[in-house]
Structures are given as structure tokens and as C-alpha cells.
Design a protein around this motif. Sequence first.
Motif, PDB file in Angstrom:
ATOM      1  N   LEU A 296     119.647 -15.122 -27.531  1.00 23.15           N
ATOM      2  CA  LEU A 296     120.578 -14.430 -28.428  1.00 23.15           C
ATOM      3  C   LEU A 296     119.990 -13.111 -28.927  1.00 23.15           C
ATOM      4  O   LEU A 296     120.667 -12.077 -28.940  1.00 23.15           O
ATOM      5  CB  LEU A 296     120.919 -15.320 -29.625  1.00 23.15           C
ATOM      6  N   ILE A 297     118.722 -13.133 -29.302  1.00 18.66           N
ATOM      7  CA  ILE A 297     118.054 -11.928 -29.810  1.00 18.66           C
ATOM      8  C   ILE A 297     117.938 -10.882 -28.712  1.00 18.66           C
ATOM      9  O   ILE A 297     118.239  -9.694 -28.915  1.00 18.66           O
ATOM     10  CB  ILE A 297     116.665 -12.279 -30.375  1.00 18.66           C
ATOM     11  N   ALA A 298     117.529 -11.318 -27.529  1.00 15.51           N
ATOM     12  CA  ALA A 298     117.354 -10.381 -26.420  1.00 15.51           C
ATOM     13  C   ALA A 298     118.689  -9.804 -25.961  1.00 15.51           C
ATOM     14  O   ALA A 298     118.805  -8.597 -25.706  1.00 15.51           O
ATOM     15  CB  ALA A 298     116.648 -11.085 -25.252  1.00 15.51           C
ATOM     16  N   ASP A 299     119.715 -10.660 -25.857  1.00 15.52           N
ATOM     17  CA  ASP A 299     121.045 -10.180 -25.449  1.00 15.52           C
ATOM     18  C   ASP A 299     121.557  -9.133 -26.424  1.00 15.52           C
ATOM     19  O   ASP A 299     122.123  -8.105 -26.022  1.00 15.52           O
ATOM     20  CB  ASP A 299     122.044 -11.336 -25.392  1.00 15.52           C
ATOM     21  N   ASN A 300     121.366  -9.386 -27.714  1.00 14.64           N
ATOM     22  CA  ASN A 300     121.822  -8.445 -28.729  1.00 14.64           C
ATOM     23  C   ASN A 300     121.094  -7.108 -28.620  1.00 14.64           C
ATOM     24  O   ASN A 300     121.699  -6.042 -28.792  1.00 14.64           O
ATOM     25  CB  ASN A 300     121.643  -9.037 -30.123  1.00 14.64           C
ATOM     26  N   ALA A 301     119.799  -7.151 -28.330  1.00 20.26           N
ATOM     27  CA  ALA A 301     119.024  -5.916 -28.176  1.00 20.26           C
ATOM     28  C   ALA A 301     119.528  -5.088 -26.999  1.00 20.26           C
ATOM     29  O   ALA A 301     119.662  -3.866 -27.099  1.00 20.26           O
ATOM     30  CB  ALA A 301     117.535  -6.247 -28.005  1.00 20.26           C
ATOM     31  N   VAL A 302     119.834  -5.755 -25.888  1.00 18.84           N
ATOM     32  CA  VAL A 302     120.344  -5.050 -24.705  1.00 18.84           C
ATOM     33  C   VAL A 302     121.714  -4.447 -25.004  1.00 18.84           C
ATOM     34  O   VAL A 302     121.989  -3.276 -24.689  1.00 18.84           O
ATOM     35  CB  VAL A 302     120.430  -6.001 -23.494  1.00 18.84           C
ATOM     36  N   ALA A 303     122.596  -5.238 -25.614  1.00 16.63           N
ATOM     37  CA  ALA A 303     123.947  -4.766 -25.911  1.00 16.63           C
ATOM     38  C   ALA A 303     123.916  -3.586 -26.876  1.00 16.63           C
ATOM     39  O   ALA A 303     124.660  -2.611 -26.706  1.00 16.63           O
ATOM     40  CB  ALA A 303     124.785  -5.901 -26.482  1.00 16.63           C
ATOM     41  N   THR A 304     123.048  -3.656 -27.883  1.00 19.98           N
ATOM     42  CA  THR A 304     122.949  -2.553 -28.843  1.00 19.98           C
ATOM     43  C   THR A 304     122.475  -1.283 -28.152  1.00 19.98           C
ATOM     44  O   THR A 304     123.015  -0.192 -28.402  1.00 19.98           O
ATOM     45  CB  THR A 304     121.985  -2.923 -29.984  1.00 19.98           C
ATOM     46  N   TYR A 305     121.497  -1.400 -27.287  1.00 21.75           N
ATOM     47  CA  TYR A 305     120.991  -0.225 -26.563  1.00 21.75           C
ATOM     48  C   TYR A 305     122.090   0.400 -25.706  1.00 21.75           C
ATOM     49  O   TYR A 305     122.386   1.596 -25.805  1.00 21.75           O
ATOM     50  CB  TYR A 305     119.787  -0.603 -25.705  1.00 21.75           C
ATOM     51  N   ILE A 306     122.725  -0.399 -24.859  1.00 16.53           N
ATOM     52  CA  ILE A 306     123.694   0.148 -23.913  1.00 16.53           C
ATOM     53  C   ILE A 306     124.963   0.608 -24.619  1.00 16.53           C
ATOM     54  O   ILE A 306     125.507   1.681 -24.304  1.00 16.53           O
ATOM     55  CB  ILE A 306     124.005  -0.876 -22.804  1.00 16.53           C
ATOM     56  N   ASN A 307     125.443  -0.159 -25.588  1.00 20.03           N
ATOM     57  CA  ASN A 307     126.718   0.169 -26.226  1.00 20.03           C
ATOM     58  C   ASN A 307     126.645   1.303 -27.231  1.00 20.03           C
ATOM     59  O   ASN A 307     127.665   1.686 -27.806  1.00 20.03           O
ATOM     60  CB  ASN A 307     127.311  -1.072 -26.891  1.00 20.03           C
TER      61      ASN A 307
END
Length: 200
Positions: free
Chosen positions: A124-135
Amino acid sequence: DFIRSLGRSTLLGIKTAVESIPGVIGAVVQENVNPITGFPEAGWINIFISDGTSSPPPSLIAEVEKVVKGDPLDPVNYPGYAAAGTLVWVDAINIFPVNVTYDLTVKAGSLLNDALLPTPESILIADNAVATYINTLPLGQDVLWETIQAVILTANPDFYRVNVTVPAADVSVPSTSLARVGGTYGGTVTGTLNPREIPT
């Protein structure tokens, strides 16, 4: 007239005006880039809009152009926001979906709850970090493979090792597109956990 014109031709002024138009739910304003070639060129104001779909109706695009350019036949309702001598281009925001697949190793002894269902806390933490970066990338910004690795690895001090398999290299994003993941955008983030390791 001078006072009313103050701030109208700034990027923020134009963006605010565009986003106030009924039907527009998001806009990106770009200056000094030729929208055809994608190369720097003085005098351009490019507005990319979204109505929540991938293809806003032509009537909405025409309305945005009229609001920004102004209408000399109706200056009360359409005073215009673009400075004299500028070229205005209005188009839909193209969403460029990005898929990310990775595997993650967490340090042994971490208090992260990786038995959490349906998704482990680390993922969950890693997915959120990726989504925040790309989005949060601006229009036409490429997605960098090394940055994906970095944002995951630094998302939590207990993350020990990450391996991004998709994409396998930097993702080139067209100059009139926004890289995005999640929701209706189509891009996905998929992570798996490896057995925990003791740092060496």
C-alpha cells in the motif's frame, strides 16, 4: 480597462478562467511551446482541458478558445485573457496510461503489517508513492525508471530492496499528454513482496 486587464494574461489567470467554464474539470496551461512540433517557440499559449472523459466535445473546446482569445463582438461576456500577439491552442488533455510492476523486499524485524488483507501494508505504501510520483507529473514529462525505484525505496525506512520490472526503462510521454495511473486512467501499479531480509 487597464485595471480590469491586470493579471488576465498570466498563466494562473488563464488557468483560473478556463477552469471556471462549466464542463471543464481540469486544465493545463503551457506557454512558449509550439503545439504541433513540441519544440520551444515564443508566442504560444496552449491550453489542454478535460471534462472527465478522454474526448471533450468540440463545443467545449471552442468555448474555451473564445474565453481565452476574447470576442471583439461581445467584449462584456468575452473580454479575453491572452495577451495581444499570442497564438492560442486549445485541445483535450491526452492521458498516457503507465503500468508499473515491481517486487519489494522489506527488512527483517519491520513492524509493517504485511499480513494485512487484501493488500499488505508495505505494498500500500509503495503503490501510493508510485501513484503520487506519476500522477503529479506535468504535461509531457517522461516517467523515469530510476525515479520509480527511488520513490518506492524511500517511501519507508524499512524498505530494503526494490526491483522495477515494468517499465524496463524510461517511459517517453508525448508533449501533449499526461502520464497517469489508477482510476479511469488505465495505468496500473502491481507490487509483490519478497521474503524479508536482514540487511548486510
